[in-house]
Scaffold this motif. Structure first.
Motif, mmCIF file in Angstrom:
data_model
loop_
_atom_site.group_PDB
_atom_site.id
_atom_site.type_symbol
_atom_site.label_atom_id
_atom_site.label_comp_id
_atom_site.label_asym_id
_atom_site.label_seq_id
_atom_site.Cartn_x
_atom_site.Cartn_y
_atom_site.Cartn_z
ATOM 1 N N GLY A 56 -2.534 -0.647 3.215
ATOM 2 C CA GLY A 56 -2.839 -0.306 4.600
ATOM 3 C C GLY A 56 -1.751 0.534 5.227
ATOM 4 O O GLY A 56 -0.767 0.877 4.596
ATOM 5 N N THR A 104 -5.984 5.538 1.414
ATOM 6 C CA THR A 104 -5.494 4.224 1.809
ATOM 7 C C THR A 104 -6.581 3.169 1.734
ATOM 8 O O THR A 104 -7.715 3.393 2.162
ATOM 9 C CB THR A 104 -4.938 4.275 3.248
ATOM 10 N N SER A 157 -7.213 -0.724 2.996
ATOM 11 C CA SER A 157 -6.678 -1.620 4.010
ATOM 12 C C SER A 157 -7.611 -2.796 4.207
ATOM 13 O O SER A 157 -8.829 -2.663 4.081
ATOM 14 C CB SER A 157 -6.521 -0.841 5.318
ATOM 15 N N GLU A 199 -8.206 -5.930 7.107
ATOM 16 C CA GLU A 199 -7.809 -6.509 8.385
ATOM 17 C C GLU A 199 -8.925 -7.427 8.862
ATOM 18 O O GLU A 199 -10.073 -6.999 9.009
ATOM 19 C CB GLU A 199 -7.559 -5.409 9.410
#
Length: 78
Positions: free
Chosen positions: A24, A32, A34, A36
């Motif tokens: 991330g 990237t 990531s 969350e």
């Protein structure tokens, strides 16, 4: 596939480690991956922006998409 398996595939296939980030963030000029709050995202980090961001419900879907994106971009090879 999970993030650790993806990391091994990227190494084995000779992708430039400077072309991606699996943790991330907004590092410059990198693909990237990531996570969350249980939502997985794949994007190209460029000048503090998340370009082409796609979100996924599972780690496996995100990793598969990430690998496809890396394979489709010839500039990611070392």
């Amino acid at each position: 596939m999970n993030k650790n398996e993806l990391r091994e595939i990227l190494k084995r296939e000779g992708f430039d480690p400077d072309s991606y980030d699996l943790d991330g963030g907004l590092l410059p000029e990198k693909y990237t991956l990531s996570e969350e709050a249980g939502v997985w995202s794949v994007y190209y980090s460029e000048r503090g922006l998340q370009t082409g961001k796609r979100t996924f419900a599972t780690e496996g879907e995100a990793c598969e998409y990430f690998l496809d994106e890396m394979r489709d971009d010839p500039t990611t090879k070392a």
